[in-house]
Scaffold this motif. Sequence first.
Motif, PDB file in Angstrom:
ATOM      1  N   LYS A 154       1.089  -0.936   0.417  1.00 51.02           N
ATOM      2  CA  LYS A 154       0.108   0.358   0.069  1.00 51.02           C
ATOM      3  C   LYS A 154       0.896   0.891  -0.324  1.00 51.02           C
ATOM      4  N   ILE A 155       0.570   2.105  -0.933  1.00 53.65           N
ATOM      5  CA  ILE A 155       1.484   3.313  -1.316  1.00 53.65           C
ATOM      6  C   ILE A 155       0.733   4.397  -0.826  1.00 53.65           C
ATOM      7  N   ASN A 156       0.818   5.117   0.438  1.00 52.02           N
ATOM      8  CA  ASN A 156      -0.097   6.420   1.186  1.00 52.02           C
ATOM      9  C   ASN A 156       1.020   7.434   0.465  1.00 52.02           C
ATOM     10  N   LEU A 157       0.976   8.418  -0.802  1.00 54.90           N
ATOM     11  CA  LEU A 157       1.489   9.993  -1.267  1.00 54.90           C
ATOM     12  C   LEU A 157       0.056  10.614  -0.156  1.00 54.90           C
ATOM     13  N   THR A 158       0.986  11.777  -0.072  1.00 56.45           N
ATOM     14  CA  THR A 158       0.351  12.557   0.248  1.00 56.45           C
ATOM     15  C   THR A 158      -0.570  13.929  -0.846  1.00 56.45           C
ATOM     16  N   GLU A 159      -2.049  14.329  -0.750  1.00 56.60           N
ATOM     17  CA  GLU A 159      -2.820  15.054  -1.129  1.00 56.60           C
ATOM     18  C   GLU A 159      -1.586  16.049  -2.593  1.00 56.60           C
ATOM     19  N   GLU A 160       0.228  15.957  -2.266  1.00 55.35           N
ATOM     20  CA  GLU A 160       0.184  16.447  -2.600  1.00 55.35           C
ATOM     21  C   GLU A 160       0.518  15.763  -4.079  1.00 55.35           C
ATOM     22  N   PHE A 161       0.456  14.901  -4.183  1.00 58.30           N
ATOM     23  CA  PHE A 161       0.849  14.065  -5.444  1.00 58.30           C
ATOM     24  C   PHE A 161      -0.629  13.436  -5.633  1.00 58.30           C
ATOM     25  N   THR A 162      -0.155  13.159  -7.396  1.00 60.22           N
ATOM     26  CA  THR A 162      -1.203  12.281  -8.386  1.00 60.22           C
ATOM     27  C   THR A 162      -1.411  10.549  -8.974  1.00 60.22           C
ATOM     28  N   VAL A 163      -1.564   9.781  -8.172  1.00 59.19           N
ATOM     29  CA  VAL A 163      -0.595   8.482  -9.089  1.00 59.19           C
ATOM     30  C   VAL A 163      -1.764   8.822 -10.840  1.00 59.19           C
ATOM     31  N   ILE A 164      -1.047   8.691 -10.638  1.00 57.11           N
ATOM     32  CA  ILE A 164      -1.347   8.309 -13.334  1.00 57.11           C
ATOM     33  C   ILE A 164      -1.968   7.537 -13.414  1.00 57.11           C
ATOM     34  N   LYS A 165      -0.949   6.636 -12.814  1.00 57.17           N
ATOM     35  CA  LYS A 165      -1.347   4.591 -13.641  1.00 57.17           C
ATOM     36  C   LYS A 165      -0.568   3.444 -12.162  1.00 57.17           C
ATOM     37  N   GLU A 166      -0.850   2.729 -12.621  1.00 56.89           N
ATOM     38  CA  GLU A 166      -0.206   1.723 -11.635  1.00 56.89           C
ATOM     39  C   GLU A 166      -0.464   0.240 -12.857  1.00 56.89           C
ATOM     40  N   LYS A 167       0.378  -0.715 -12.593  1.00 62.18           N
ATOM     41  CA  LYS A 167       0.793  -1.940 -13.418  1.00 62.18           C
ATOM     42  C   LYS A 167       1.259  -2.475 -12.424  1.00 62.18           C
ATOM     43  N   LYS A 168       0.275  -4.446 -12.833  1.00 57.55           N
ATOM     44  CA  LYS A 168       1.111  -5.233 -11.746  1.00 57.55           C
ATOM     45  C   LYS A 168       1.349  -6.105 -12.865  1.00 57.55           C
ATOM     46  N   TYR A 169       2.817  -6.716 -12.261  1.00 60.01           N
ATOM     47  CA  TYR A 169       3.939  -7.756 -13.567  1.00 60.01           C
ATOM     48  C   TYR A 169       4.515  -8.677 -12.335  1.00 60.01           C
ATOM     49  N   GLY A 170       3.268  -9.852 -12.387  1.00 64.14           N
ATOM     50  CA  GLY A 170       3.454 -10.953 -11.217  1.00 64.14           C
ATOM     51  C   GLY A 170       3.337 -10.247 -10.347  1.00 64.14           C
ATOM     52  N   ILE A 171       4.427 -10.113  -9.342  1.00 65.88           N
ATOM     53  CA  ILE A 171       4.631 -10.448  -8.030  1.00 65.88           C
ATOM     54  C   ILE A 171       4.892  -8.176  -7.448  1.00 65.88           C
ATOM     55  N   THR A 172       5.199  -7.964  -8.918  1.00 65.00           N
ATOM     56  CA  THR A 172       5.709  -6.661  -8.462  1.00 65.00           C
ATOM     57  C   THR A 172       4.740  -5.476  -9.289  1.00 65.00           C
ATOM     58  N   LYS A 173       4.350  -4.643  -8.471  1.00 66.91           N
ATOM     59  CA  LYS A 173       3.974  -2.993  -8.966  1.00 66.91           C
ATOM     60  C   LYS A 173       4.555  -1.729  -9.366  1.00 66.91           C
ATOM     61  N   LEU A 174       4.577  -1.316 -10.375  1.00 67.20           N
ATOM     62  CA  LEU A 174       4.774  -0.046 -10.993  1.00 67.20           C
ATOM     63  C   LEU A 174       3.854   1.008 -10.881  1.00 67.20           C
ATOM     64  N   VAL A 175       3.968   2.178  -9.816  1.00 67.17           N
ATOM     65  CA  VAL A 175       3.591   3.023  -9.502  1.00 67.17           C
ATOM     66  C   VAL A 175       4.060   3.988 -10.210  1.00 67.17           C
ATOM     67  N   PHE A 176       3.250   4.876 -11.204  1.00 66.95           N
ATOM     68  CA  PHE A 176       3.701   6.126 -11.570  1.00 66.95           C
ATOM     69  C   PHE A 176       3.031   7.696 -11.339  1.00 66.95           C
ATOM     70  N   PHE A 177       3.341   8.132 -10.987  1.00 64.96           N
ATOM     71  CA  PHE A 177       2.671   9.804 -10.081  1.00 64.96           C
ATOM     72  C   PHE A 177       3.768  11.364 -10.565  1.00 64.96           C
ATOM     73  N   ARG A 178       3.108  12.315 -10.294  1.00 62.08           N
ATOM     74  CA  ARG A 178       3.949  13.287 -10.487  1.00 62.08           C
ATOM     75  C   ARG A 178       3.441  14.533  -9.597  1.00 62.08           C
ATOM     76  N   ARG A 179       3.706  15.224  -9.355  1.00 57.08           N
ATOM     77  CA  ARG A 179       3.177  15.537  -7.837  1.00 57.08           C
ATOM     78  C   ARG A 179       2.500  17.226  -8.418  1.00 57.08           C
ATOM     79  N   ASN A 180       2.102  18.165  -7.681  1.00 58.40           N
ATOM     80  CA  ASN A 180       0.465  18.639  -8.064  1.00 58.40           C
ATOM     81  C   ASN A 180       0.689  19.469  -8.874  1.00 58.40           C
TER      82      ASN A 180
END
Length: 180
Positions: A154-180
């Motif tokens: 579980k990734i808890n980013l502050t409101e300062e950031f927006t998650v653009i995309k999450e992709k899962k590959y087997g046991i791995t997850k890539l979380v793409f985000f930017r600062r607002n």
Amino acid sequence: MRIIGGTLRGRKLKSLKGLKTRPTSEMVREALFNILGEKVINSIFLDAYAGTGAVGIEAISRGAKKVYFIEKDKEACRVIRENIKTLGVEEQAVIIRGKIPEIFYSFTEKDDFDIIFLDPPYGDFNIDCINALKEEGFIKTNTLVILQCSFNEKINLTEEFTVIKEKKYGITKLVFFRRN
């Protein structure tokens, strides 16, 4: 382990023996760079928790102008140096040995990163890393940050950031985000 795409495609990379590092799999690297596409070309790229340097070297192969590799382990830094030298891309690489997040507070290089790739040991992600990058001015509003973590983390980013995309590959997850 080999480079998947770009000018160095097919070249082999050395890695550390044992379980000291967990290199990003070829499948995940290929997916990552397919998503990034042309954003890598002429970018300033940060490969934090670099391990063997496979992700950063893949970025160089795909056109990154400069890649910073940050790794705390002495042997891993040696392997990154060897890989970079063997591939002849020393001018595009900066290797920094240090512990994250502390290293960001004493970072002497002040390039504006276009892409920041974070690959901490699974289960060890700490928001302090993001906070240090933000406080030191490394995460601009146009900086793309990618976190590689366990698929169930579980990734808890502050409101300062927006998650653009999450992709899962087997046991791995890539979380793409930017600062607002």
